[in-house]
Motif scaffolding. Structure first.
Motif, PDB file in Angstrom:
ATOM      1  N   GLY A  42       1.837  19.169  10.637  1.00 26.76           N
ATOM      2  CA  GLY A  42       2.237  18.317   9.527  1.00 26.76           C
ATOM      3  C   GLY A  42       1.837  16.865   9.683  1.00 26.76           C
ATOM      4  O   GLY A  42       2.363  15.992   8.989  1.00 26.76           O
ATOM      5  N   ARG A  43       0.902  16.581  10.550  1.00 25.01           N
ATOM      6  CA  ARG A  43       0.445  15.210  10.761  1.00 25.01           C
ATOM      7  C   ARG A  43      -0.827  14.947   9.955  1.00 25.01           C
ATOM      8  O   ARG A  43      -1.672  15.830   9.796  1.00 25.01           O
ATOM      9  CB  ARG A  43       0.205  14.934  12.242  1.00 25.01           C
ATOM     10  N   VAL A  44      -0.962  13.716   9.475  1.00 23.96           N
ATOM     11  CA  VAL A  44      -2.118  13.348   8.663  1.00 23.96           C
ATOM     12  C   VAL A  44      -3.345  13.188   9.557  1.00 23.96           C
ATOM     13  O   VAL A  44      -3.352  12.379  10.486  1.00 23.96           O
ATOM     14  CB  VAL A  44      -1.853  12.030   7.906  1.00 23.96           C
ATOM     15  N   THR A 125       4.150   7.647   6.256  1.00 19.31           N
ATOM     16  CA  THR A 125       4.581   8.530   7.347  1.00 19.31           C
ATOM     17  C   THR A 125       5.788   7.956   8.069  1.00 19.31           C
ATOM     18  O   THR A 125       6.012   6.746   8.077  1.00 19.31           O
ATOM     19  CB  THR A 125       3.448   8.738   8.364  1.00 19.31           C
ATOM     20  N   GLN A 126       6.549   8.844   8.657  1.00 20.40           N
ATOM     21  CA  GLN A 126       7.707   8.460   9.463  1.00 20.40           C
ATOM     22  C   GLN A 126       7.735   9.359  10.689  1.00 20.40           C
ATOM     23  O   GLN A 126       7.726  10.576  10.563  1.00 20.40           O
ATOM     24  CB  GLN A 126       9.001   8.598   8.660  1.00 20.40           C
ATOM     25  N   ALA A 127       7.726   8.750  11.849  1.00 18.37           N
ATOM     26  CA  ALA A 127       7.653   9.499  13.108  1.00 18.37           C
ATOM     27  C   ALA A 127       6.440  10.419  13.127  1.00 18.37           C
ATOM     28  O   ALA A 127       6.494  11.540  13.643  1.00 18.37           O
ATOM     29  CB  ALA A 127       8.936  10.290  13.329  1.00 18.37           C
ATOM     30  N   GLY A 128       5.361   9.957  12.507  1.00 20.94           N
ATOM     31  CA  GLY A 128       4.125  10.726  12.506  1.00 20.94           C
ATOM     32  C   GLY A 128       4.015  11.787  11.440  1.00 20.94           C
ATOM     33  O   GLY A 128       2.955  12.394  11.267  1.00 20.94           O
ATOM     34  N   ARG A 129       5.086  12.036  10.706  1.00 20.20           N
ATOM     35  CA  ARG A 129       5.087  13.086   9.681  1.00 20.20           C
ATOM     36  C   ARG A 129       4.978  12.484   8.287  1.00 20.20           C
ATOM     37  O   ARG A 129       5.544  11.429   7.998  1.00 20.20           O
ATOM     38  CB  ARG A 129       6.368  13.919   9.767  1.00 20.20           C
TER      39      ARG A 129
END
Length: 229
Positions: A42-44, A125-129
């Protein structure tokens, strides 16, 4: 306002292993022009947009008209160009130099990023997500949602109006040199010289935003260049 206040939370995303044609159909079916590319966690990992799909061999738009100096392109440039127009998978077409913002990023900073990097959208993003996406359209929607200020009968003293205007102009490079401002019965009179009409218009706009200003009258004169300069 911050990114979380105006971002789109229901984000349509794609994966690196999707085909270019699948993405094209997703764009058409959902009326969008770009999407973030997410990995299995789920990371960009990229962004893909209509611009990445304009030149494609399937529709005969892969040939680039080259000026003579472009014929000197290196082999690596030619190879990347071929990949962009012929690759099947999203991973080979997407942009990997992705800039992201966090939910609490001020909109002013977001607007600056969109402008300087010449992009139309940025993942949030938040915390990489991924938690959202913020586009130029979202900023326009935010502006359209700002309620109109109710008309007021505020009548500030002329001296206070002048002081507020002078304070607003302080430090701005476009504030024309040799200016003088006189305020009489709520009417702002601009006197002096200016080096551009844009500078005068900027001063006028600043004045019109001060409560109690009835109108602005321009008495300025153009800046005269010294002979020989």
């Amino acid at each position: 306002m911050r990114a979380s206040d105006v971002m789109t939370s229901n984000v349509i995303s794609v994966t690196p292993d999707m085909t270019v044609r699948e993405v094209a159909r997703i764009f058409v079916d959902n009326g969008i022009s770009g999407a973030p590319v997410l990995d299995a966690d789920g990371r960009v990992v990229g962004m893909i947009s209509e611009g990445d799909l304009l030149r494609r061999s399937e529709i005969g738009t892969d040939e680039r008209t080259r000026a003579s100096w472009l014929d000197l392109w290196s082999a690596s440039h030619e190879a990347r160009d071929y990949i962009k127009t012929h690759a099947v998978k999203v991973r080979d077409v997407m942009s990997t130099d992705v800039v992201t913002v966090e939910p609490d990023t001020p909109l002013g900073k977001v607007a600056g990023m969109l402008e300087t990097r010449r992009i139309k959208r940025v993942p949030v993003t938040q915390a990489g997500r991924l938690v959202g996406i913020l586009s130029r359209a979202n900023l326009v929607q935010a502006l359209a949602s700002v309620p109109d200020e109710p008309a007021t009968d505020v009548s500030l003293p002329d001296a206070e109006i002048r002081a507020m205007l002078m304070g607003e102009l302080a430090g701005h490079k476009w504030s024309f040199a040799g200016r003088n401002i006189v305020v009489t019965d709520g009417v702002v009179h601009l006197w002096g010289v200016f080096q551009s009409m844009e500078a005068v218009d900027a001063v006028r706009v600043a004045a019109e935003n001060i409560p109690g200003v009835k109108r602005v009258e321009d008495h300025t004169e153009p800046y005269q260049m010294m002979p020989g300069i």
